[in-house]
Design an enzyme around this catalytic site. Structure first.
Site: not given
Ligand code: G6P
Length: 613
Positions: A2, A27, A73, A99-100, A486, A490, A493, A509, A608
């Site tokens: 949040c 966020r 969030w 937040n939390g 990765e 991407k 996501e 496999h 984020k």
């Molecule tokens: C969330 C974000 C990702 C990020 C991950 C770890 O899932 O959406 O983009 O890689 O957290 O976050 P950090 O800030 O620890 O790299």
């Protein structure tokens, strides 16, 4: 998670709050709300984006010079108008944004219900608001708002960043932090508060980061900082280095696209000043003191989540190959709960863009308690991870706003490559010639990424052909296996297409069973030690009519004759290839997501910075 914003001063609070919420929307974006103190406390909240809140507030009286705002969030309770913050206590004495997660909220709620409290929402935040009020009312005028907040927080288990308005003391904001970040901006006769510096930077560059267990009592011309236990603290004022341009789109349609295109600069910024001008040496000032420990380490444990974990996997290949030190790569969430074996001569490296990821932070604490040396690689200056670790290195990627991480990943890999090169040199596992040639290779990356970005129109055309696929497979070997992971992440996501990354040889496999003419397979196949093998893997895909999109070294004619599409990247040392090959994959997922009308910067359900476990 949040986003929190607050203002106290002499200006109209609402425009500051709404602008701040837009800056913080990355966020969390399930719902948003504001509370403004005018003649009375006015609260507006709405499910959906901040723009929905703006529509609701249009033509309403939002006058007032003190206020708080929140973009959510969801953790407890679905996203709807009622569960949106701010939350007010039953007798309207306290209004809270949070937040939390309050972990013991169920027990606290039952106790409050036994004492006659009724709840409107399903949130843990409303429980906190009512707990504060219950303690305050029970105090019978003996305790003030701040005292009630401190007493309530002493009963709370969990993580929070909170800002509170008190009806009886409307000249102040009360803020507290445990686990979830809060930063206070200092203006003239005014203060700002937010969960990160992005809403603050346009108003002031003087800030105070709250530490865990801090409580701030903020009046427009006075700030008092205390512990929850009521010990007064001296605030440490710091300067923000971020500039406002770095948190705006600067003509790009999305932050993600801007951040992908910023990579030549962000990679350069990450090694600039750390590589000698004559390329003879790399120095990482932040690791100077701990270098002897790193050199002697029998093992390096890397801890991270999400994309940062993929950077950690690249580092496993880099450090084991170049420096011959065993590396284990761990998810913070698994490490913290599985009684890990940690030795005092282990070096732990935590990687995090935000520096606030709850699981990574918890894992750091476990490693510290076990006596290991813990280093941090982080993008956000002043965040919790750099403060909790013994030493570390900042990636200088600049603020990353797009939820899908791009430039932060390449900056992390840049730092990890530097660490591997330094360790290789110090451990005598690479020759002097290799050392200088790797430094040269690293410093060539920005202009090579510049070259790769010129392929954007080709990648866009390929995206057009595969935007309706329901599954994607990404394959890579060695250094390029984490890049496959990765690339798949991407795509998942931001476009909501199911995608899996696999080490190419493992395809046999299992995933090979999925391959038919509808399955696009992205193969990262630059010329390295396993080139011949990956060529065979491409043949295996083609033999089953799969569609191959190959990332190849420029001039490769062999794969060009086999694959359906090729995207070329400049030739490089194999240790450098992850920094180059990931860029086309970022662009591929970006274009596919845009073509599918997905919200690229704010993908559904994601946040984020994950400050809850
Ligand atoms: C969330 C974000 C990702 C990020 C991950 C770890 O899932 O959406 O983009 O890689 O957290 O976050 P950090 O800030 O620890 O790299």
């Amino acid at each position: 998670m949040c986003g929190i914003v607050g203002y106290i001063g002499e200006k109209d609070a609402y425009p500051i709050l709404i602008n701040g919420l837009k800056r913080l929307e990355y966020r969390g974006y399930d719902s948003a709300g504001v509370a403004i103190i005018g003649n009375e406390t006015k609260i507006f909240k709405k499910k959906g984006k901040v723009s929905e809140l703006e529509k609701l507030v249009k033509n309403k009286d939002v006058s007032g010079v003190i206020g708080i705002g929140h973009t959510r969030w969801a953790t407890h309770g679905e996203p709807n108008d009622v569960n949106a913050h701010p939350h007010t206590s039953q007798n309207n004495k306290f209004t809270v944004i949070h937040n939390g997660i309050i972990e013991n909220y169920g027990r606290l709620k039952r106790k409050l219900e036994d004492r006659g409290y009724k709840f409107k929402s399903q949130t843990d935040t409303e429980v906190l608001a009512n707990l504060i009020e219950y303690i305050y009312i029970k105090g019978n005028g003996e305790i003030d708002a701040e005292h009630a907040v401190r007493l309530a927080l002493s009963k709370v288990i969990g993580a929070y960043g909170i800002v509170i308005i008190s009806k009886d003391e409307p000249d102040k904001l009360i803020a507290a932090r445990k686990g979830s970040p809060l930063v206070i901006g200092i203006g003239e006769g005014e203060y700002y508060i937010a969960s990160d510096a992005t809403p603050i930077i346009e108003h002031t560059d003087s800030v105070i980061y709250l530490n865990n267990d801090n409580v701030a009592i903020i009046k427009k011309d006075q700030l008092t900082l205390k512990t929850i236990g009521n010990d007064e603290l001296k605030p440490l004022i710091q300067k923000l280095t971020m500039d406002i341009g770095s948190i705006e789109k600067n003509g790009y349609e999305h932050f993600m696209l801007k951040e992908i295109f910023e990579q030549p600069k962000s990679i350069l910024d990450t090694f600039r000043g750390r590589v000698a001008a004559d390329l003879s040496e790399i120095r990482l000032g932040g690791l100077f003191e701990v270098m002897p420990k790193l050199e002697k380490a029998k093992r390096i444990i890397i801890i991270a989540c999400g994309t940062s974990w993929h950077a950690g996997l690249v580092a496993e290949y880099l450090i084991e190959t170049l420096a011959r030190v065993p590396v284990e790569v761990e998810y913070g969430s698994e490490f913290r709960y599985r009684k890990p074996i940690i030795y005092e001569d282990d070096v732990v490296i935590a990687i995090s863009q935000s520096g606030e990821t709850a699981d990574t932070l918890a894992a750091i604490n476990i490693a510290k308690e076990a006596g290991a040396t813990v280093l941090g690689i982080c993008n956000v200056v002043g965040a919790s991870i750099p403060r909790e670790t013994h030493a570390g290195v900042y990636t200088h990627a600049g603020p990353e706003i797009g939820v899908a991480s791009t430039k932060a990943f390449t900056a992390q890999v840049t730092v990890l490559t530097m660490i591997a090169i330094i360790l290789g040199k110090n451990n005598n596992t690479i020759s002097d010639d290799e050392y200088t040639s790797l430094i040269k290779e690293l410093t060539d990356v920005p202009k090579k990424v510049e070259e790769i970005l010129k392929s954007d129109p080709i990648i866009k055309k390929i995206s057009e052909l595969y935007k309706d696929a329901t599954n994607f497979l990404y394959l890579g070997r060695g250094y390029l296996f984490p890049v496959a992971l990765e690339g798949a992440l991407k795509l998942k996501e931001i476009s909501y297409i199911h995608a899996e990354g696999y080490p190419a040889a493992e395809m046999k496999h299992g995933p090979i069973a999925l391959i038919d003419e509808n399955m696009p397979v992205v193969v990262i196949a630059t010329q390295d030690n396993s080139y011949e093998k990956i060529v065979s893997n491409i043949q295996e895909v083609k033999a089953r009519n799969g569609k191959v999109i190959a990332i190849v070294t420029e001039g490769d004619t062999v794969i060009k004759s086999m694959a359906d599409h090729v995207i070329e990247v400049p030739k490089s040392h194999e240790a450098i290839a992850p920094l180059l090959t990931v860029v086309p994959l970022q662009l591929l997922s970006y274009h596919i997501a845009v073509m599918r009308d997905c919200n690229v910067d704010q993908p559904r359900n994601l946040a984020k910075s994950v400050t809850v476990e």
